[in-house]
Design an enzyme around this catalytic site. Sequence first.
Site, PDB file in Angstrom:
ATOM      1  N   GLU A  31       1.032  -1.131   0.029  1.00 22.48           N
ATOM      2  CA  GLU A  31      -0.093   0.007  -0.250  1.00 22.48           C
ATOM      3  C   GLU A  31       0.997   1.354  -0.017  1.00 22.48           C
ATOM      4  OE1 GLU A  31      -2.562   0.105   3.340  1.00 22.48           O
ATOM      5  OE2 GLU A  31      -3.668   1.698   2.832  1.00 22.48           O
ATOM      6  N   ASN A  58      -6.533   1.414   3.362  1.00 22.85           N
ATOM      7  CA  ASN A  58      -7.677   2.403   3.296  1.00 22.85           C
ATOM      8  C   ASN A  58      -7.385   3.236   2.282  1.00 22.85           C
ATOM      9  OD1 ASN A  58      -8.614   1.262   5.836  1.00 22.85           O
ATOM     10  ND2 ASN A  58      -7.199   2.335   7.038  1.00 22.85           N
ATOM     11  N   ASN A  85     -12.151  -2.163   0.256  1.00 24.10           N
ATOM     12  CA  ASN A  85     -11.587  -2.422   1.449  1.00 24.10           C
ATOM     13  C   ASN A  85     -12.220  -2.005   2.707  1.00 24.10           C
ATOM     14  OD1 ASN A  85      -8.889  -3.189   2.803  1.00 24.10           O
ATOM     15  ND2 ASN A  85      -9.285  -1.252   3.196  1.00 24.10           N
ATOM     16  N   GLU A  86     -12.299  -3.064   3.509  1.00 31.69           N
ATOM     17  CA  GLU A  86     -12.717  -2.553   4.938  1.00 31.69           C
ATOM     18  C   GLU A  86     -13.660  -1.401   5.027  1.00 31.69           C
ATOM     19  OE1 GLU A  86      -9.725  -1.508   7.661  1.00 31.69           O
ATOM     20  OE2 GLU A  86      -8.820  -3.513   7.664  1.00 31.69           O
ATOM     21  N   TYR A 141      -5.197  -8.338  12.715  1.00 28.78           N
ATOM     22  CA  TYR A 141      -4.095  -7.796  13.140  1.00 28.78           C
ATOM     23  C   TYR A 141      -4.007  -8.179  14.910  1.00 28.78           C
ATOM     24  CZ  TYR A 141      -3.362  -5.183   9.096  1.00 28.78           C
ATOM     25  OH  TYR A 141      -3.170  -4.843   7.694  1.00 28.78           O
ATOM     26  N   GLU A 164      -5.457  -9.063   4.859  1.00 28.41           N
ATOM     27  CA  GLU A 164      -4.490  -8.700   5.718  1.00 28.41           C
ATOM     28  C   GLU A 164      -4.378  -9.287   6.907  1.00 28.41           C
ATOM     29  OE1 GLU A 164      -5.091  -3.967   6.324  1.00 28.41           O
ATOM     30  OE2 GLU A 164      -5.825  -4.163   3.992  1.00 28.41           O
TER      31      GLU A 164
HETATM   32  O1  AHR Z   1      -2.353  -2.220   6.604  1.00 22.69           O
HETATM   33  C1  AHR Z   1      -2.945  -1.067   7.119  1.00 22.69           C
HETATM   34  C2  AHR Z   1      -4.170  -0.679   7.093  1.00 22.69           C
HETATM   35  O2  AHR Z   1      -4.896  -1.506   7.991  1.00 22.69           O
HETATM   36  C3  AHR Z   1      -4.832  -0.934   5.721  1.00 22.69           C
HETATM   37  O3  AHR Z   1      -4.747   0.288   5.145  1.00 22.69           O
HETATM   38  C4  AHR Z   1      -6.336  -1.198   6.258  1.00 22.69           C
HETATM   39  O4  AHR Z   1      -7.239  -1.763   5.198  1.00 22.69           O
HETATM   40  C5  AHR Z   1      -6.363  -1.838   7.521  1.00 22.69           C
HETATM   41  O5  AHR Z   1      -7.130  -1.162   8.668  1.00 22.69           O
END
Ligand code: AHR
Length: 499
Positions: free
Chosen positions: A27, A72, A172-173, A244, A292
């Site tokens: 990204e 994002n 995305n998200e 994460y 991710e």
């Molecule tokens: O990887 C960093 C961010 O984490 C990404 O842009 C987003 O998709 C996620 O919240």
Amino acid sequence: MKKGRIVIDRDFPIAPIDEKVFSSFVEPLGRCVYGGLYEPGHPLADEDGFRRDVLEKTRPLRLTLNRFPGGNFTSTYRWEDGIGPKEKRPRRAEVAWQCIETNEFGLDEFARWSRKNGSGVMMTVNLATRGVLEAMDCVEYCNHPGGTYWSDLRKANGFDTPLNYKYWCLSNEIDGTWQVGQKPAREYGLLAREASKAMKLIDPEIRTVLAGSSSPGMKSFPEFDLEALDIAYDQVDYLSVHNYIGNAEHDSPSYLARPITTDRFLGDVSAVIRSIKAKHRTDHDVYISFDEFNTWHSIAEEARFREKWRIAPPLLEDRYTAEDALALGGMLLAILRHADTVRIACVSELVNCISHLRTRNGGGCWVLPAYYAFLHYCSYGRGTSLETKVSADTYDCARYNGVPFLDAQAVENKDGGVTVFAINRSLDDELQLDAVLRGYEDLHVAEHIVLTADDPQATNTEECPDNVVPRTDGNARIQEGCLSAVLEKMSWNVIRLVR
Ligand code: AHR
């Protein structure tokens, strides 16, 4: 000494492991691109401005796909900004990360970088603030053979043959409050369904990824996924989820147990997909795109100190240490365990940002301990995932009770050998591992790789890049068809068995 036992049986495979689970994510965030994989003027930059030292570290991973450009970042991105002559490209206020995006590196450059890296590309289109037509245009630019506006422009920009990108993320998200263009599930499901349908009219070979929950912690999980997938099911091929894990509380025993929640999350997402499939009474399958995942400690803290509108500032460059190798390793084992449903998995991200591969602008490139866990997974995790029954001593910690000290997963590799990945979560004690390998009695130990450190907080730096590196002197051995090894405290182990 702690004890753990595993049983595997050649007759009990889970599923072939999809090559696309060996993928990553790039990204234009912080120094992932600028100062990471791209830095014209760096002494090691090639004619395209790509850092050779970074390529030297990414090529051995044999990545199948790299997801690009976000993240994002995608939600206000115009993909056309990143094609054609660089001097004509606009500078934009990039609001997701509050930076200036010069667009010096875009779709065209990433296509070139990926070729040099030997990996494919999974594109993300912006359905947050743009629509179906712009997504179709992007597919036309990348994949149409020629004779149309966008495909001819691609040719003029130096790509005579189509890029043939097969995998496309539909935003995305989109469930996140932080997302520009956040949408409720119904609105997003309808839009994604139409976008996917239209994109497939340009290229019927493409496969699309519906954006599901941003994390298992989202209050809207699993309702968001259920509703959006119900609407779009027949038009899409994957459901994307993210996860994460971090150790912001500085509680290592709990942190090392966190991959158990990743494992459960992937199981829950599989159940979501199965239930919608049953509801639709269809043969069409949708799989998980875990596009991710990684360790990430500083999510909340950093935003407070961020100075705005800089170009490629260092963002999300956590201090990662030896214990992160075990945490990421646990997530990787969860992916292998769900090989039947997880068909795409992208470690996030590839360089600098939330990454275990680091650079200094104008300076060196080095790897943090967890890079090795990912390298081992990419090197020895290919093949067929095997049911791996684990029983082990357990511990209680602040967050969880009954955590097994041992985490393990076995893979039958393509050459008929077996790799046993094993983690000893104990911070104080060795672990006696015993393994029954039914149907694999003719194998012997080729190598037992060990990654550990006396101090869980030890790490590598540009000055000391070899502080925490794997050793190949593990003590695994096979006697009468049984594998045994003493796993060092807080260690990541890769036991490679061959004929
Ligand atoms: O990887 C960093 C961010 O984490 C990404 O842009 C987003 O998709 C996620 O919240």
